[in-house]
Design a protein around this motif. Sequence first.
Motif, PDB file in Angstrom:
ATOM      1  N   MET A   1       0.824  -1.194   0.000  1.00 13.58           N
ATOM      2  CA  MET A   1       0.000   0.000   0.000  1.00 13.58           C
ATOM      3  C   MET A   1       0.869   1.259   0.000  1.00 13.58           C
ATOM      4  O   MET A   1       0.412   2.305  -0.422  1.00 13.58           O
ATOM      5  CB  MET A   1      -0.934  -0.038   1.207  1.00 13.58           C
ATOM      6  N   ALA A   2       2.111   1.164   0.458  1.00 10.35           N
ATOM      7  CA  ALA A   2       2.964   2.357   0.529  1.00 10.35           C
ATOM      8  C   ALA A   2       3.123   3.025  -0.836  1.00 10.35           C
ATOM      9  O   ALA A   2       2.998   4.246  -0.956  1.00 10.35           O
ATOM     10  CB  ALA A   2       4.331   1.998   1.104  1.00 10.35           C
ATOM     11  N   ALA A   3       3.380   2.250  -1.862  1.00 12.71           N
ATOM     12  CA  ALA A   3       3.546   2.821  -3.204  1.00 12.71           C
ATOM     13  C   ALA A   3       2.262   3.475  -3.676  1.00 12.71           C
ATOM     14  O   ALA A   3       2.288   4.551  -4.295  1.00 12.71           O
ATOM     15  CB  ALA A   3       3.993   1.745  -4.188  1.00 12.71           C
ATOM     16  N   SER A   4       1.130   2.863  -3.360  1.00 17.31           N
ATOM     17  CA  SER A   4      -0.158   3.437  -3.761  1.00 17.31           C
ATOM     18  C   SER A   4      -0.419   4.754  -3.047  1.00 17.31           C
ATOM     19  O   SER A   4      -0.884   5.715  -3.652  1.00 17.31           O
ATOM     20  CB  SER A   4      -1.288   2.453  -3.461  1.00 17.31           C
ATOM     21  N   LEU A   5      -0.135   4.804  -1.757  1.00  9.98           N
ATOM     22  CA  LEU A   5      -0.345   6.042  -1.008  1.00  9.98           C
ATOM     23  C   LEU A   5       0.630   7.130  -1.450  1.00  9.98           C
ATOM     24  O   LEU A   5       0.291   8.311  -1.455  1.00  9.98           O
ATOM     25  CB  LEU A   5      -0.233   5.784   0.491  1.00  9.98           C
ATOM     26  N   LEU A   6       1.822   6.726  -1.838  1.00  8.75           N
ATOM     27  CA  LEU A   6       2.784   7.702  -2.348  1.00  8.75           C
ATOM     28  C   LEU A   6       2.282   8.311  -3.650  1.00  8.75           C
ATOM     29  O   LEU A   6       2.349   9.520  -3.848  1.00  8.75           O
ATOM     30  CB  LEU A   6       4.148   7.051  -2.541  1.00  8.75           C
ATOM     31  N   LYS A   7       1.726   7.490  -4.528  1.00  5.96           N
ATOM     32  CA  LYS A   7       1.169   8.014  -5.772  1.00  5.96           C
ATOM     33  C   LYS A   7      -0.077   8.852  -5.501  1.00  5.96           C
ATOM     34  O   LYS A   7      -0.308   9.872  -6.140  1.00  5.96           O
ATOM     35  CB  LYS A   7       0.826   6.879  -6.737  1.00  5.96           C
ATOM     36  N   LEU A   8      -0.858   8.451  -4.522  1.00  6.67           N
ATOM     37  CA  LEU A   8      -2.106   9.124  -4.202  1.00  6.67           C
ATOM     38  C   LEU A   8      -1.894  10.503  -3.590  1.00  6.67           C
ATOM     39  O   LEU A   8      -2.782  11.345  -3.631  1.00  6.67           O
ATOM     40  CB  LEU A   8      -2.911   8.243  -3.242  1.00  6.67           C
ATOM     41  N   HIS A   9      -0.703  10.763  -3.062  1.00  6.63           N
ATOM     42  CA  HIS A   9      -0.509  12.040  -2.376  1.00  6.63           C
ATOM     43  C   HIS A   9      -0.564  13.230  -3.309  1.00  6.63           C
ATOM     44  O   HIS A   9      -0.833  14.335  -2.884  1.00  6.63           O
ATOM     45  CB  HIS A   9       0.739  12.032  -1.503  1.00  6.63           C
ATOM     46  N   ASP A  10      -0.382  13.033  -4.613  1.00  3.70           N
ATOM     47  CA  ASP A  10      -0.752  14.030  -5.615  1.00  3.70           C
ATOM     48  C   ASP A  10      -0.150  15.418  -5.356  1.00  3.70           C
ATOM     49  O   ASP A  10      -0.856  16.408  -5.359  1.00  3.70           O
ATOM     50  CB  ASP A  10      -2.280  14.113  -5.655  1.00  3.70           C
ATOM     51  N   CYS A  11       1.136  15.481  -5.086  1.00  4.80           N
ATOM     52  CA  CYS A  11       1.782  16.761  -4.789  1.00  4.80           C
ATOM     53  C   CYS A  11       2.668  17.237  -5.926  1.00  4.80           C
ATOM     54  O   CYS A  11       3.178  16.453  -6.713  1.00  4.80           O
ATOM     55  CB  CYS A  11       2.628  16.649  -3.527  1.00  4.80           C
ATOM     56  N   PHE A  12       2.847  18.528  -5.953  1.00  3.14           N
ATOM     57  CA  PHE A  12       3.746  19.183  -6.884  1.00  3.14           C
ATOM     58  C   PHE A  12       4.652  20.080  -6.060  1.00  3.14           C
ATOM     59  O   PHE A  12       4.510  20.175  -4.852  1.00  3.14           O
ATOM     60  CB  PHE A  12       2.948  19.989  -7.909  1.00  3.14           C
ATOM     61  N   ALA A  18      -4.845  17.391  -3.009  1.00  2.00           N
ATOM     62  CA  ALA A  18      -5.698  16.210  -2.857  1.00  2.00           C
ATOM     63  C   ALA A  18      -6.811  16.159  -3.900  1.00  2.00           C
ATOM     64  O   ALA A  18      -7.823  15.510  -3.701  1.00  2.00           O
ATOM     65  CB  ALA A  18      -6.278  16.134  -1.443  1.00  2.00           C
ATOM     66  N   SER A  19      -6.628  16.818  -5.015  1.00  2.00           N
ATOM     67  CA  SER A  19      -7.668  16.846  -6.049  1.00  2.00           C
ATOM     68  C   SER A  19      -7.943  15.462  -6.624  1.00  2.00           C
ATOM     69  O   SER A  19      -9.029  15.220  -7.154  1.00  2.00           O
ATOM     70  CB  SER A  19      -7.291  17.819  -7.163  1.00  2.00           C
ATOM     71  N   VAL A  20      -7.007  14.550  -6.506  1.00  2.00           N
ATOM     72  CA  VAL A  20      -7.204  13.192  -7.004  1.00  2.00           C
ATOM     73  C   VAL A  20      -8.294  12.461  -6.208  1.00  2.00           C
ATOM     74  O   VAL A  20      -8.834  11.463  -6.668  1.00  2.00           O
ATOM     75  CB  VAL A  20      -5.876  12.400  -6.994  1.00  2.00           C
ATOM     76  N   CYS A  68      -3.144  12.980   3.000  1.00  2.00           N
ATOM     77  CA  CYS A  68      -2.484  12.258   1.904  1.00  2.00           C
ATOM     78  C   CYS A  68      -0.969  12.291   2.036  1.00  2.00           C
ATOM     79  O   CYS A  68      -0.310  11.259   1.884  1.00  2.00           O
ATOM     80  CB  CYS A  68      -2.899  12.839   0.549  1.00  2.00           C
ATOM     81  N   VAL A  69      -0.402  13.460   2.317  1.00  2.00           N
ATOM     82  CA  VAL A  69       1.062  13.522   2.402  1.00  2.00           C
ATOM     83  C   VAL A  69       1.581  12.830   3.648  1.00  2.00           C
ATOM     84  O   VAL A  69       2.638  12.189   3.615  1.00  2.00           O
ATOM     85  CB  VAL A  69       1.617  14.969   2.295  1.00  2.00           C
ATOM     86  N   LEU A  70       0.850  12.917   4.751  1.00  2.00           N
ATOM     87  CA  LEU A  70       1.278  12.229   5.965  1.00  2.00           C
ATOM     88  C   LEU A  70       1.163  10.708   5.810  1.00  2.00           C
ATOM     89  O   LEU A  70       2.031   9.968   6.273  1.00  2.00           O
ATOM     90  CB  LEU A  70       0.461  12.710   7.164  1.00  2.00           C
ATOM     91  N   ALA A  71       0.120  10.246   5.151  1.00  2.00           N
ATOM     92  CA  ALA A  71      -0.027   8.807   4.905  1.00  2.00           C
ATOM     93  C   ALA A  71       1.070   8.307   3.972  1.00  2.00           C
ATOM     94  O   ALA A  71       1.616   7.216   4.169  1.00  2.00           O
ATOM     95  CB  ALA A  71      -1.407   8.517   4.318  1.00  2.00           C
TER      96      ALA A  71
END
Length: 88
Positions: A1-12, A18-20, A68-71
């Motif tokens: 799940m770590a890789a998924s949450l990293l992708k989900l954090h949606d940061c620039f 968190a628009s995703v 999202c970023v903390l997760a």
Amino acid sequence: MAASLLKLHDCFVQGCDASVLLDVSEVFTSEKNSGSNSNSIRGFEVIDEIKSKLEKACPETVSCADICVLAARGSTGLSGGPSWELPL
């Protein structure tokens, strides 16, 4: 799940929105189901569960973008990856 949450954090650079996490509506096309994300991102239920618990403890205080970023950071560190400072 770590890789998924990293992708989900949606940061620039200099921000996360968190628009995703936004669902498709009649007037809004969401990133959640866009071509590049369709069937490739997961972990929404993890963010929803964290948000639900935080809303009970401290309503309207922690944003979904912060969650999202903390997760992403927490799950990456817990799985043996790097950790990093987060300005909150």
